[in-house]
Design a protein around this motif. Structure first.
Motif, PDB file in Angstrom:
ATOM      1  N   GLU A  81     -15.776   8.384 -20.129  1.00 54.42           N
ATOM      2  CA  GLU A  81     -14.806   7.344 -20.455  1.00 54.42           C
ATOM      3  C   GLU A  81     -14.976   6.624 -21.641  1.00 54.42           C
ATOM      4  N   ALA A  82     -16.080   6.363 -22.218  1.00 47.24           N
ATOM      5  CA  ALA A  82     -16.246   6.117 -23.727  1.00 47.24           C
ATOM      6  C   ALA A  82     -15.593   6.992 -24.524  1.00 47.24           C
ATOM      7  N   THR A  83     -15.519   8.005 -24.568  1.00 46.54           N
ATOM      8  CA  THR A  83     -14.833   9.233 -25.347  1.00 46.54           C
ATOM      9  C   THR A  83     -13.454   9.124 -25.094  1.00 46.54           C
ATOM     10  N   VAL A  84     -12.906   8.976 -23.988  1.00 44.36           N
ATOM     11  CA  VAL A  84     -11.479   8.751 -23.553  1.00 44.36           C
ATOM     12  C   VAL A  84     -10.908   7.444 -24.844  1.00 44.36           C
ATOM     13  N   LEU A  85     -11.810   6.320 -24.368  1.00 44.49           N
ATOM     14  CA  LEU A  85     -11.316   5.096 -25.064  1.00 44.49           C
ATOM     15  C   LEU A  85     -11.490   5.009 -26.615  1.00 44.49           C
ATOM     16  N   LEU A  86     -12.785   5.667 -27.036  1.00 46.01           N
ATOM     17  CA  LEU A  86     -12.823   5.826 -28.573  1.00 46.01           C
ATOM     18  C   LEU A  86     -11.774   6.858 -29.112  1.00 46.01           C
ATOM     19  N   ALA A  87     -11.216   7.831 -28.311  1.00 49.72           N
ATOM     20  CA  ALA A  87     -10.287   8.671 -28.742  1.00 49.72           C
ATOM     21  C   ALA A  87      -8.861   8.262 -28.962  1.00 49.72           C
ATOM     22  N   LEU A  88      -8.313   7.450 -28.029  1.00 48.94           N
ATOM     23  CA  LEU A  88      -7.221   7.052 -27.910  1.00 48.94           C
ATOM     24  C   LEU A  88      -6.645   5.597 -28.184  1.00 48.94           C
ATOM     25  N   LEU A  89      -7.806   4.866 -28.544  1.00 53.13           N
ATOM     26  CA  LEU A  89      -7.250   3.340 -28.702  1.00 53.13           C
ATOM     27  C   LEU A  89      -7.980   3.018 -29.975  1.00 53.13           C
ATOM     28  N   ARG A  90      -7.463   1.836 -30.564  1.00 50.89           N
ATOM     29  CA  ARG A  90      -8.142   1.361 -31.855  1.00 50.89           C
ATOM     30  C   ARG A  90      -8.045  -0.248 -31.684  1.00 50.89           C
ATOM     31  N   GLU A  91      -8.478  -1.008 -32.567  1.00 50.79           N
ATOM     32  CA  GLU A  91      -8.799  -2.313 -32.691  1.00 50.79           C
ATOM     33  C   GLU A  91      -7.428  -2.972 -32.544  1.00 50.79           C
ATOM     34  N   VAL A 112     -19.233  -3.379 -24.364  1.00 46.87           N
ATOM     35  CA  VAL A 112     -19.052  -2.384 -25.517  1.00 46.87           C
ATOM     36  C   VAL A 112     -17.942  -2.275 -26.384  1.00 46.87           C
ATOM     37  N   MET A 113     -16.902  -1.718 -25.568  1.00 46.64           N
ATOM     38  CA  MET A 113     -15.492  -1.636 -26.039  1.00 46.64           C
ATOM     39  C   MET A 113     -14.836  -3.251 -26.614  1.00 46.64           C
ATOM     40  N   GLY A 114     -15.340  -4.363 -26.169  1.00 49.58           N
ATOM     41  CA  GLY A 114     -14.715  -5.546 -26.321  1.00 49.58           C
ATOM     42  C   GLY A 114     -15.076  -5.965 -27.665  1.00 49.58           C
ATOM     43  N   ARG A 115     -16.417  -5.406 -28.060  1.00 47.60           N
ATOM     44  CA  ARG A 115     -16.893  -5.740 -29.334  1.00 47.60           C
ATOM     45  C   ARG A 115     -16.021  -5.142 -30.630  1.00 47.60           C
ATOM     46  N   PHE A 116     -15.428  -4.195 -30.140  1.00 41.63           N
ATOM     47  CA  PHE A 116     -14.479  -3.445 -31.260  1.00 41.63           C
ATOM     48  C   PHE A 116     -13.092  -3.828 -31.218  1.00 41.63           C
ATOM     49  N   GLY A 117     -12.747  -4.633 -30.659  1.00 40.88           N
ATOM     50  CA  GLY A 117     -11.704  -5.410 -30.526  1.00 40.88           C
ATOM     51  C   GLY A 117     -10.555  -5.048 -29.763  1.00 40.88           C
ATOM     52  N   ILE A 118     -11.046  -4.071 -28.554  1.00 42.50           N
ATOM     53  CA  ILE A 118     -10.037  -3.544 -27.370  1.00 42.50           C
ATOM     54  C   ILE A 118     -10.111  -4.562 -26.332  1.00 42.50           C
ATOM     55  N   ARG A 119      -8.878  -5.195 -26.142  1.00 41.99           N
ATOM     56  CA  ARG A 119      -8.958  -6.087 -24.809  1.00 41.99           C
ATOM     57  C   ARG A 119      -8.642  -5.658 -23.582  1.00 41.99           C
ATOM     58  N   ASN A 228     -17.027  16.552 -29.813  1.00 44.34           N
ATOM     59  CA  ASN A 228     -17.874  16.669 -30.952  1.00 44.34           C
ATOM     60  C   ASN A 228     -18.422  15.741 -31.690  1.00 44.34           C
ATOM     61  N   ALA A 229     -17.281  14.683 -32.273  1.00 43.10           N
ATOM     62  CA  ALA A 229     -17.687  13.763 -33.234  1.00 43.10           C
ATOM     63  C   ALA A 229     -18.774  12.741 -32.815  1.00 43.10           C
ATOM     64  N   VAL A 230     -18.439  12.535 -31.504  1.00 46.32           N
ATOM     65  CA  VAL A 230     -19.382  11.412 -30.776  1.00 46.32           C
ATOM     66  C   VAL A 230     -20.675  12.157 -30.261  1.00 46.32           C
ATOM     67  N   GLY A 231     -20.344  13.223 -29.453  1.00 47.03           N
ATOM     68  CA  GLY A 231     -21.647  14.069 -29.234  1.00 47.03           C
ATOM     69  C   GLY A 231     -22.070  14.171 -27.533  1.00 47.03           C
ATOM     70  N   ALA A 232     -21.515  13.353 -26.978  1.00 45.47           N
ATOM     71  CA  ALA A 232     -22.084  12.986 -25.685  1.00 45.47           C
ATOM     72  C   ALA A 232     -21.765  14.315 -24.728  1.00 45.47           C
ATOM     73  N   VAL A 233     -22.238  15.546 -25.070  1.00 48.60           N
ATOM     74  CA  VAL A 233     -21.759  16.711 -24.531  1.00 48.60           C
ATOM     75  C   VAL A 233     -22.774  17.066 -23.132  1.00 48.60           C
ATOM     76  N   LEU A 234     -22.213  17.925 -22.059  1.00 50.75           N
ATOM     77  CA  LEU A 234     -23.165  18.258 -21.192  1.00 50.75           C
ATOM     78  C   LEU A 234     -23.791  19.387 -21.552  1.00 50.75           C
ATOM     79  N   SER A 235     -25.446  19.576 -21.297  1.00 49.61           N
ATOM     80  CA  SER A 235     -26.057  20.530 -21.872  1.00 49.61           C
ATOM     81  C   SER A 235     -25.843  21.756 -20.904  1.00 49.61           C
ATOM     82  N   PRO A 236     -26.220  22.932 -21.276  1.00 49.73           N
ATOM     83  CA  PRO A 236     -25.904  24.082 -20.774  1.00 49.73           C
ATOM     84  C   PRO A 236     -26.565  24.251 -19.413  1.00 49.73           C
ATOM     85  N   PHE A 237     -27.826  23.701 -19.197  1.00 50.46           N
ATOM     86  CA  PHE A 237     -28.126  23.980 -17.829  1.00 50.46           C
ATOM     87  C   PHE A 237     -27.556  23.094 -17.003  1.00 50.46           C
TER      88      PHE A 237
END
Ligand code: P1T
Length: 386
Positions: A81-91, A112-119, A228-237
């Protein structure tokens, strides 16, 4: 390959796609991939945050479940969810969201997202009119769960997709409760589907993960960059565990639903129960929409117990098979009190406005034998009366 289970079992694991003809995808643990020539350093797999063969196979399988062109796997539902918001929204951007959402999603939005000016504006999205009214010039996204956690409210995906698109906004649907077996929001017009893979998709309460599915190439490439840039990927296992779980998703969901329907009916008839929330019941105010938009009603339900919080606590503590625990969607039955557990981070007044009472009990109905589950609930109710 057309059928849900055939795809769930075979996509991403076709024999012949691996060196030895493995029937089950191997786990590629290597974090990095060596090259013999500098000219090749950015060719193929380079580094496992960016791309990993096991995660890639899982992403193919996840895409197949939602009939999507693309899927991306993350280390949790919230990371997705965080990655969707970070990728597609801005302040300055504005999001209209269903007021009944998983408590952690609202915490991510507001704290979290509120602190970056997303309402964020929260509305009762059961009525599309409320969503339309909440749109502003800067509204870029509508965000819903359907059915919602924990009150099992529904939103009309097709109607909301039209509202979103006529405003130039994207519709995001958290499809965790319904699962791709019972509902495919992209086919109803949604732009983005998110899942807590932790739940039914993995299905065994042994992996925390998330997923995003999309059809649009541009949205996909923004998400891929941020994965990739944020890095919250699922491990191989964990990717491998999720692949294993997916193979039985269809049979698990059939059984979850059968048990949930029977338990919903049992609870509806019980004198200690005030009200049951399950979209498969005729008494659910949106049963008609559930029939139109879903192929089944799933394994989640909630109910209000007579006697308030005190009775709710005594009841959940007295059960022997239903484990008192957060989370949902595993083979084992779980029970919890949203006001004290999953939705405790939402202020009380807001919880009450949405309809989450202290006496609300949420059940993730597992795939155990129905008779044992009913007997356990029965002894719990009997002990309340003592
Ligand atoms: O826990 P995680 O994998 O990060 O997923 C978050 C999440 C997202 N969407 C929905 C609808 C969810 O239910 C969840 C997680 N929910 C619980 C842990 C719970 O007990 O409700």
């Amino acid at each position: 390959m057309k059928g849900f289970s055939t795809k769930a079992i075979h996509v991403g694991e076709e024999p012949g796609s691996t060196l030895h003809g493995d029937v089950v995808s191997p786990i590629h643990l290597s974090t990095t991939f060596a090259k013999t020539r500098i000219a090749d350093v950015d060719k193929g797999y380079v580094y496992s945050r960016t791309g990993n063969p096991t995660r890639d196979r899982l992403e193919e399988k996840l895409a197949a479940l939602e009939n999507a062109r693309y899927a991306l796997a993350f280390s949790s539902g919230l990371a997705a969810e965080a990655t969707v918001l970070l990728a597609l929204l801005r302040e300055g951007d504005h999001v209209v969201a269903f007021d009944d959402l998983y408590g952690g999603t609202r915490r991510l939005f507001d704290r979290v997202m509120g602190r970056f000016g997303i309402r964020f504006t929260y509305v009762d999205a059961r009525d599309p009119g409320n969503v339309a009214k909440a749109l502003e010039r800067g509204t870029r996204m509508l965000w819903i769960e359907t059915p919602t956690n924990p009150l099992m409210k529904l939103a009309d995906i097709k109607a909301l997709a039209e509202i979103a698109h006529s405003h130039g906004a994207l519709l995001v649907v958290d499809n965790t409760f319904a699962t791709p077996y019972f509902q495919n929001p992209l086919e109803l017009g949604a732009d983005i589907v998110v899942h807590s893979v932790t739940k039914y998709i993995a299905g065994h309460s042994d992996v925390v993960g998330g997923a995003v599915m999309v059809n649009d190439e541009e949205i996909h490439s923004k998400l891929r960059f941020h994965q990739n840039a944020v890095g919250a990927v699922l491990s191989p296992f964990d990717s491998w565990l999720v692949m294993r779980g997916i193979k039985t998703l269809a049979v698990r969901m059939e059984r979850h639903e059968r048990n949930a329907m029977a338990i919903a009916r049992y609870l509806e008839d019980h004198p200690m129960v005030e009200r049951v929330y399950y979209p498969g019941l005729q008494s659910h105010p949106q049963h008609g929409l559930a029939r139109r938009q879903m192929r089944g009603y799933g394994g989640m339900l909630s109910f209000e117990i007579r006697g308030g919080l005190d009775a709710a606590v005594r009841f959940v503590e007295s059960l022997r098979i239903f484990a008192l625990a957060e989370s949902l969607g595993g083979v084992e039955s779980l029970i919890e009190i949203p006001a004290l557990m999953t939705h405790a981070s939402i202020p009380r007044e807001e919880r009450e406005r949405i309809g989450i009472k202290d006496s609300l009990i949420r059940v993730s109905v597992g795939i155990e034998d129905l008779e044992d589950l009913i007997e356990d609930l029965d002894q719990g109710f009997r002990r309340l009366g003592e």
